[in-house]
Design a protein around this motif. Structure first.
Motif, short mmCIF file in Angstrom:
data_model
loop_
_atom_site.label_atom_id
_atom_site.label_comp_id
_atom_site.label_asym_id
_atom_site.label_seq_id
_atom_site.Cartn_x
_atom_site.Cartn_y
_atom_site.Cartn_z
N ALA A 33 51.65 36.94 22.13
CA ALA A 33 50.38 37.51 21.67
C ALA A 33 49.28 37.22 22.68
O ALA A 33 49.18 36.12 23.20
N PRO A 34 48.47 38.22 22.98
CA PRO A 34 47.38 38.00 23.93
C PRO A 34 46.31 37.09 23.32
O PRO A 34 46.11 37.07 22.12
N VAL A 35 45.64 36.36 24.17
CA VAL A 35 44.55 35.50 23.72
C VAL A 35 43.32 36.39 23.55
O VAL A 35 42.99 37.18 24.42
N SER A 36 42.69 36.25 22.42
CA SER A 36 41.52 37.08 22.17
C SER A 36 40.34 36.58 23.00
O SER A 36 40.39 35.51 23.60
N SER A 37 39.27 37.34 23.00
CA SER A 37 38.10 36.96 23.78
C SER A 37 37.50 35.65 23.27
O SER A 37 36.82 34.94 24.00
N GLN A 38 37.78 35.29 22.01
CA GLN A 38 37.29 34.04 21.45
C GLN A 38 38.31 32.92 21.62
O GLN A 38 38.05 31.79 21.26
N GLY A 39 39.48 33.26 22.13
CA GLY A 39 40.50 32.24 22.37
C GLY A 39 41.19 31.73 21.13
O GLY A 39 41.78 30.66 21.16
N ASN A 40 41.15 32.47 20.04
CA ASN A 40 41.70 31.94 18.80
C ASN A 40 43.19 32.15 18.62
O ASN A 40 43.72 31.91 17.56
N ALA A 41 43.90 32.59 19.62
CA ALA A 41 45.34 32.80 19.47
C ALA A 41 46.16 31.66 20.06
O ALA A 41 47.36 31.69 19.99
N THR A 42 45.52 30.66 20.65
CA THR A 42 46.28 29.59 21.28
C THR A 42 45.82 28.21 20.82
O THR A 42 44.69 28.02 20.42
N SER A 43 46.75 27.27 20.90
CA SER A 43 46.48 25.86 20.67
C SER A 43 47.29 25.08 21.69
O SER A 43 48.30 25.57 22.19
N THR A 44 46.87 23.88 21.97
CA THR A 44 47.63 23.02 22.87
C THR A 44 47.91 21.69 22.17
O THR A 44 47.14 21.25 21.32
N VAL A 45 49.03 21.09 22.55
CA VAL A 45 49.41 19.78 22.01
C VAL A 45 49.40 18.79 23.16
O VAL A 45 50.05 19.01 24.18
N ASN A 46 48.65 17.73 23.00
CA ASN A 46 48.55 16.70 24.03
C ASN A 46 48.95 15.35 23.45
O ASN A 46 48.45 14.96 22.39
N ILE A 47 49.86 14.67 24.14
CA ILE A 47 50.24 13.31 23.74
C ILE A 47 49.23 12.38 24.40
O ILE A 47 49.14 12.32 25.62
N ILE A 48 48.46 11.67 23.58
CA ILE A 48 47.44 10.79 24.14
C ILE A 48 47.81 9.32 24.03
O ILE A 48 47.12 8.46 24.57
N HIS A 49 48.88 9.03 23.33
CA HIS A 49 49.37 7.67 23.14
C HIS A 49 50.83 7.78 22.71
O HIS A 49 51.22 8.83 22.20
N PRO A 50 51.65 6.76 22.90
CA PRO A 50 53.06 6.87 22.50
C PRO A 50 53.29 7.19 21.02
O PRO A 50 54.39 7.54 20.63
N ASN A 51 52.25 7.09 20.21
CA ASN A 51 52.41 7.44 18.80
C ASN A 51 51.30 8.36 18.28
O ASN A 51 51.07 8.46 17.09
N GLN A 52 50.64 9.07 19.20
CA GLN A 52 49.50 9.90 18.78
C GLN A 52 49.45 11.20 19.57
O GLN A 52 49.61 11.20 20.79
N VAL A 53 49.22 12.31 18.85
CA VAL A 53 49.04 13.61 19.50
C VAL A 53 47.74 14.24 19.03
O VAL A 53 47.26 13.97 17.93
N VAL A 54 47.19 15.07 19.89
CA VAL A 54 46.00 15.84 19.54
C VAL A 54 46.36 17.31 19.70
O VAL A 54 46.87 17.72 20.74
N ILE A 55 46.11 18.08 18.67
CA ILE A 55 46.29 19.53 18.74
C ILE A 55 44.91 20.12 18.90
O ILE A 55 44.03 19.96 18.05
N THR A 56 44.71 20.78 20.04
CA THR A 56 43.42 21.35 20.39
C THR A 56 43.45 22.84 20.13
O THR A 56 44.28 23.55 20.69
N GLY A 57 42.58 23.29 19.27
CA GLY A 57 42.49 24.71 18.97
C GLY A 57 41.13 25.22 19.38
O GLY A 57 40.29 24.47 19.87
N PRO A 58 40.90 26.49 19.18
CA PRO A 58 39.63 27.08 19.60
C PRO A 58 38.42 26.55 18.83
O PRO A 58 37.33 26.47 19.36
#
Length: 101
Positions: A33-58
């Motif tokens: 799916a294309p990313v809209s102009s507002q960027g609401n079609a994507t999220s990213t997952v980042n491991i910030i600690h061996p037991n913690q993740v952050v899901i970053t959305g628009p």
């Protein structure tokens, strides 16, 4: 109340393995799916600690804590070995506790 587990910790242990989409998932319409102009079609997952993740959305970020987080390079075999070793140790500890009580 019926208790299924009475070991040292009565919490459920959660191991999360973060991985990239597989071929089947990449072939779906959602993955393409294309990313809209507002960027609401994507999220990213980042491991910030061996037991913690952050899901970053628009519009917001969500932080989640687990017992352990495996990165993309973590294999399923490594997950089984880690979880199996922890489970075996817990069973052995419980057996020792019961035999010495």
């Amino acid at each position: 109340m019926y208790r299924l587990w009475s070991g040292p910790s009565e919490h459920v242990k959660v191991y999360v393995r973060v991985r990239p989409p597989n071929e089947r998932e990449q072939a779906t319409e959602l993955a393409q799916a294309p990313v809209s102009s507002q960027g609401n079609a994507t999220s990213t997952v980042n491991i910030i600690h061996p037991n913690q993740v952050v899901i970053t959305g628009p519009s917001k970020n969500d932080t989640f804590m687990y017992d352990c987080v495996g990165a993309e390079a973590t294999t399923q075999e490594q997950v089984f070995k880690y979880v199996g070793a922890k489970g075996n140790k817990a069973l052995q500890d419980e057996q020792k506790r019961r035999t010495t009580a």
